[in-house]
Write a protein that holds these residues in place. Structure first.
Motif, PDB file in Angstrom:
ATOM      1  N   ALA A  15     -81.171  -8.858 -29.734  1.00  0.00           N
ATOM      2  CA  ALA A  15     -80.680  -7.254 -28.502  1.00  0.00           C
ATOM      3  C   ALA A  15     -79.652  -7.500 -27.675  1.00  0.00           C
ATOM      4  N   LEU A  16     -80.217  -8.904 -26.928  1.00  0.00           N
ATOM      5  CA  LEU A  16     -79.345  -9.235 -25.855  1.00  0.00           C
ATOM      6  C   LEU A  16     -77.459  -9.601 -26.360  1.00  0.00           C
ATOM      7  N   ALA A  17     -77.898 -10.405 -26.650  1.00  0.00           N
ATOM      8  CA  ALA A  17     -76.382 -10.860 -27.539  1.00  0.00           C
ATOM      9  C   ALA A  17     -75.717  -9.714 -28.075  1.00  0.00           C
ATOM     10  N   GLU A  18     -76.819  -8.734 -28.960  1.00  0.00           N
ATOM     11  CA  GLU A  18     -75.328  -7.648 -29.331  1.00  0.00           C
ATOM     12  C   GLU A  18     -74.640  -6.941 -27.858  1.00  0.00           C
ATOM     13  N   ARG A  19     -75.720  -6.277 -27.071  1.00  0.00           N
ATOM     14  CA  ARG A  19     -75.521  -6.226 -25.782  1.00  0.00           C
ATOM     15  C   ARG A  19     -73.916  -6.763 -24.829  1.00  0.00           C
ATOM     16  N   ILE A  20     -74.905  -8.084 -24.724  1.00  0.00           N
ATOM     17  CA  ILE A  20     -73.831  -9.031 -24.249  1.00  0.00           C
ATOM     18  C   ILE A  20     -72.146  -8.808 -25.071  1.00  0.00           C
ATOM     19  N   GLY A  21     -72.342  -9.063 -26.483  1.00  0.00           N
ATOM     20  CA  GLY A  21     -70.762  -8.852 -27.182  1.00  0.00           C
ATOM     21  C   GLY A  21     -70.446  -7.802 -27.362  1.00  0.00           C
ATOM     22  N   GLY A  22     -71.165  -6.162 -26.457  1.00  0.00           N
ATOM     23  CA  GLY A  22     -70.355  -5.264 -26.179  1.00  0.00           C
ATOM     24  C   GLY A  22     -69.836  -5.276 -24.809  1.00  0.00           C
ATOM     25  N   ILE A  23     -69.735  -6.254 -23.931  1.00  0.00           N
ATOM     26  CA  ILE A  23     -68.811  -6.252 -22.412  1.00  0.00           C
ATOM     27  C   ILE A  23     -68.210  -6.968 -22.747  1.00  0.00           C
ATOM     28  N   LEU A  71     -76.598 -17.443 -27.921  1.00  0.00           N
ATOM     29  CA  LEU A  71     -76.398 -16.794 -29.200  1.00  0.00           C
ATOM     30  C   LEU A  71     -75.140 -15.188 -28.831  1.00  0.00           C
ATOM     31  N   ALA A  72     -74.599 -14.811 -28.164  1.00  0.00           N
ATOM     32  CA  ALA A  72     -73.296 -14.533 -28.180  1.00  0.00           C
ATOM     33  C   ALA A  72     -72.532 -15.208 -27.562  1.00  0.00           C
ATOM     34  N   MET A  73     -72.329 -16.561 -27.068  1.00  0.00           N
ATOM     35  CA  MET A  73     -71.278 -16.533 -26.961  1.00  0.00           C
ATOM     36  C   MET A  73     -71.273 -18.251 -28.455  1.00  0.00           C
ATOM     37  N   HIS A  74     -71.765 -18.167 -29.318  1.00  0.00           N
ATOM     38  CA  HIS A  74     -71.801 -18.844 -30.214  1.00  0.00           C
ATOM     39  C   HIS A  74     -70.976 -17.798 -31.186  1.00  0.00           C
ATOM     40  N   ARG A  75     -71.069 -16.434 -31.175  1.00  0.00           N
ATOM     41  CA  ARG A  75     -71.102 -15.488 -32.298  1.00  0.00           C
ATOM     42  C   ARG A  75     -69.261 -15.976 -31.788  1.00  0.00           C
ATOM     43  N   LEU A  76     -68.870 -15.381 -30.449  1.00  0.00           N
ATOM     44  CA  LEU A  76     -67.723 -15.488 -29.599  1.00  0.00           C
ATOM     45  C   LEU A  76     -67.094 -16.903 -30.127  1.00  0.00           C
ATOM     46  N   GLY A  77     -67.651 -17.634 -30.130  1.00  0.00           N
ATOM     47  CA  GLY A  77     -66.943 -18.718 -30.420  1.00  0.00           C
ATOM     48  C   GLY A  77     -66.781 -18.800 -31.795  1.00  0.00           C
ATOM     49  N   GLU A  78     -67.506 -18.408 -32.347  1.00  0.00           N
ATOM     50  CA  GLU A  78     -66.653 -18.117 -34.242  1.00  0.00           C
ATOM     51  C   GLU A  78     -66.010 -17.269 -34.584  1.00  0.00           C
ATOM     52  N   VAL A  79     -65.847 -16.092 -33.770  1.00  0.00           N
ATOM     53  CA  VAL A  79     -64.694 -15.181 -33.796  1.00  0.00           C
ATOM     54  C   VAL A  79     -63.180 -15.903 -33.576  1.00  0.00           C
ATOM     55  N   VAL A  80     -62.823 -16.280 -32.545  1.00  0.00           N
ATOM     56  CA  VAL A  80     -62.109 -17.329 -32.037  1.00  0.00           C
ATOM     57  C   VAL A  80     -61.684 -18.378 -32.220  1.00  0.00           C
ATOM     58  N   GLY A  81     -62.283 -19.167 -32.948  1.00  0.00           N
ATOM     59  CA  GLY A  81     -62.649 -20.207 -33.402  1.00  0.00           C
ATOM     60  C   GLY A  81     -61.994 -21.375 -32.328  1.00  0.00           C
ATOM     61  N   GLY A  82     -63.230 -21.889 -31.506  1.00  0.00           N
ATOM     62  CA  GLY A  82     -63.534 -21.951 -30.436  1.00  0.00           C
ATOM     63  C   GLY A  82     -64.785 -22.435 -29.775  1.00  0.00           C
ATOM     64  N   ARG A  83     -64.782 -23.394 -29.130  1.00  0.00           N
ATOM     65  CA  ARG A  83     -65.921 -23.563 -27.994  1.00  0.00           C
ATOM     66  C   ARG A  83     -65.697 -22.657 -26.844  1.00  0.00           C
ATOM     67  N   ILE A  84     -66.873 -22.098 -26.619  1.00  0.00           N
ATOM     68  CA  ILE A  84     -67.067 -21.244 -25.307  1.00  0.00           C
ATOM     69  C   ILE A  84     -67.923 -21.579 -24.410  1.00  0.00           C
TER      70      ILE A  84
END
Length: 151
Positions: free
Chosen positions: A79-87, A109-122
Protein backbone atom coordinates in the motif's frame (compact mmCIF):
# COMPACT_ATOMS: atom_id res chain seq x y z
CA UNK A 1 13.20 21.58 -13.15
CA UNK A 2 12.49 21.67 -9.43
CA UNK A 3 9.91 19.22 -8.18
CA UNK A 4 7.67 19.98 -5.27
CA UNK A 5 8.16 17.82 -2.19
CA UNK A 6 5.16 15.81 -1.04
CA UNK A 7 5.35 14.58 2.56
CA UNK A 8 3.67 11.26 3.30
CA UNK A 9 3.47 9.93 6.85
CA UNK A 10 3.99 6.20 7.34
CA UNK A 11 3.77 5.92 11.15
CA UNK A 12 4.30 2.19 11.53
CA UNK A 13 5.60 0.18 14.46
CA UNK A 14 4.95 -3.17 12.78
CA UNK A 15 8.63 -3.93 12.20
CA UNK A 16 9.55 -3.82 15.87
CA UNK A 17 9.41 -6.47 18.52
CA UNK A 18 7.41 -5.42 21.57
CA UNK A 19 9.67 -3.89 24.23
CA UNK A 20 7.64 -5.70 26.89
CA UNK A 21 4.62 -7.98 26.75
CA UNK A 22 2.21 -5.15 27.51
CA UNK A 23 3.69 -2.21 25.58
CA UNK A 24 3.78 -0.86 22.04
CA UNK A 25 6.92 0.79 20.58
CA UNK A 26 6.67 4.56 20.21
CA UNK A 27 8.56 5.34 17.00
CA UNK A 28 5.28 5.70 15.08
CA UNK A 29 5.10 9.13 16.72
CA UNK A 30 8.06 10.41 14.67
CA UNK A 31 6.07 11.83 11.72
CA UNK A 32 3.83 13.80 14.08
CA UNK A 33 6.82 15.12 15.99
CA UNK A 34 8.45 16.33 12.78
CA UNK A 35 5.21 17.99 11.68
CA UNK A 36 4.94 19.67 15.09
CA UNK A 37 8.19 21.45 14.22
CA UNK A 38 6.74 22.87 10.99
CA UNK A 39 8.61 20.52 8.66
CA UNK A 40 6.12 20.97 5.81
CA UNK A 41 6.21 24.76 5.96
CA UNK A 42 9.99 24.81 6.21
CA UNK A 43 10.23 22.64 3.10
CA UNK A 44 7.40 24.34 1.24
CA UNK A 45 5.97 20.84 0.86
CA UNK A 46 2.55 19.52 0.00
CA UNK A 47 0.84 17.39 2.63
CA UNK A 48 0.36 13.96 1.03
CA UNK A 49 -1.46 12.63 4.08
CA UNK A 50 -0.92 9.56 6.17
CA UNK A 51 -1.02 5.85 5.45
CA UNK A 52 -2.37 4.41 8.67
CA UNK A 53 -0.80 1.04 9.49
CA UNK A 54 -2.67 -1.99 10.79
CA UNK A 55 -2.98 -2.33 14.54
CA UNK A 56 0.20 -3.33 16.35
CA UNK A 57 -0.57 -6.67 17.93
CA UNK A 58 2.13 -9.34 18.10
CA UNK A 59 -0.40 -11.82 19.46
CA UNK A 60 1.38 -14.97 20.58
CA UNK A 61 4.54 -14.23 18.54
CA UNK A 62 7.79 -15.08 20.32
CA UNK A 63 11.46 -14.71 19.29
CA UNK A 64 12.33 -17.53 16.94
CA UNK A 65 8.89 -17.53 15.27
CA UNK A 66 10.08 -15.65 12.16
CA UNK A 67 9.28 -12.04 11.37
CA UNK A 68 6.70 -10.53 13.68
CA UNK A 69 3.76 -9.00 11.76
CA UNK A 70 5.07 -10.42 8.46
CA UNK A 71 1.69 -10.45 6.65
CA UNK A 72 0.78 -7.00 7.93
CA UNK A 73 4.15 -5.57 6.90
CA UNK A 74 3.82 -7.07 3.42
CA UNK A 75 0.35 -5.56 2.94
CA UNK A 76 1.38 -2.20 4.38
CA UNK A 77 4.53 -2.10 2.22
CA UNK A 78 2.48 -2.75 -0.93
CA UNK A 79 0.00 0.00 0.00
CA UNK A 80 2.87 2.38 0.79
CA UNK A 81 4.49 1.68 -2.59
CA UNK A 82 1.18 2.55 -4.27
CA UNK A 83 0.92 5.85 -2.39
CA UNK A 84 4.51 6.75 -3.22
CA UNK A 85 3.87 5.83 -6.84
CA UNK A 86 0.92 8.25 -6.88
CA UNK A 87 3.16 11.05 -5.63
CA UNK A 88 5.71 10.31 -8.34
CA UNK A 89 2.95 10.19 -10.97
CA UNK A 90 2.05 13.75 -9.97
CA UNK A 91 5.61 14.81 -10.75
CA UNK A 92 6.44 15.37 -7.09
CA UNK A 93 9.35 14.27 -4.93
CA UNK A 94 8.17 11.88 -2.20
CA UNK A 95 9.43 12.38 1.34
CA UNK A 96 8.23 9.55 3.56
CA UNK A 97 8.24 10.12 7.31
CA UNK A 98 8.36 6.71 8.83
CA UNK A 99 8.02 5.09 12.14
CA UNK A 100 10.18 1.98 12.26
CA UNK A 101 12.66 0.95 9.61
CA UNK A 102 10.33 -1.55 7.91
CA UNK A 103 8.92 1.49 6.08
CA UNK A 104 11.96 1.08 3.82
CA UNK A 105 10.39 -2.02 2.27
CA UNK A 106 7.46 -0.12 0.73
CA UNK A 107 9.73 2.73 -0.32
CA UNK A 108 12.16 0.33 -2.00
CA UNK A 109 9.29 -1.41 -3.78
CA UNK A 110 8.08 1.94 -5.14
CA UNK A 111 11.57 2.82 -6.37
CA UNK A 112 12.01 -0.62 -7.95
CA UNK A 113 8.74 -0.17 -9.84
CA UNK A 114 9.82 3.29 -10.97
CA UNK A 115 13.15 1.91 -12.17
CA UNK A 116 11.33 -0.67 -14.28
CA UNK A 117 9.16 2.04 -15.84
CA UNK A 118 12.02 4.39 -16.71
CA UNK A 119 14.47 1.63 -17.57
CA UNK A 120 17.16 2.63 -15.15
CA UNK A 121 18.41 2.70 -11.60
CA UNK A 122 16.66 4.90 -9.08
CA UNK A 123 18.13 6.33 -5.90
CA UNK A 124 16.66 6.05 -2.43
CA UNK A 125 17.93 7.97 0.58
CA UNK A 126 17.34 6.23 3.90
CA UNK A 127 18.21 7.96 7.18
CA UNK A 128 18.41 5.74 10.25
CA UNK A 129 20.14 5.55 13.60
CA UNK A 130 21.74 2.14 13.07
CA UNK A 131 22.47 -0.49 10.44
CA UNK A 132 19.67 -2.86 9.50
CA UNK A 133 21.65 -5.86 8.30
CA UNK A 134 20.65 -8.50 10.84
CA UNK A 135 20.10 -11.90 9.20
CA UNK A 136 20.49 -15.58 10.17
CA UNK A 137 24.20 -15.43 9.28
CA UNK A 138 25.04 -12.68 11.77
CA UNK A 139 22.38 -12.91 14.48
CA UNK A 140 21.23 -15.63 16.84
CA UNK A 141 17.66 -15.10 15.64
CA UNK A 142 15.69 -12.73 13.46
CA UNK A 143 12.16 -11.54 13.84
CA UNK A 144 12.01 -7.74 13.79
CA UNK A 145 11.84 -6.50 10.21
CA UNK A 146 13.03 -3.06 11.38
CA UNK A 147 16.49 -4.47 12.06
CA UNK A 148 16.55 -6.70 8.99
CA UNK A 149 15.17 -4.55 6.18
CA UNK A 150 18.49 -3.90 4.42
CA UNK A 151 19.63 -7.51 4.78
Amino acid sequence: MTRRIAVLDAPTNLGLRPPTLTSVPGCAKAPGALRDHDLLARLGARDAGCLTPPRYDPGDWRPGDGVCHAREIAAYSTALAERIGGIIDRGEFPLVLGGDCSVLLGSALAMHRLGEVVGGRIGLVFVDGHSDFRHPGNASYVGAAAGEDLA
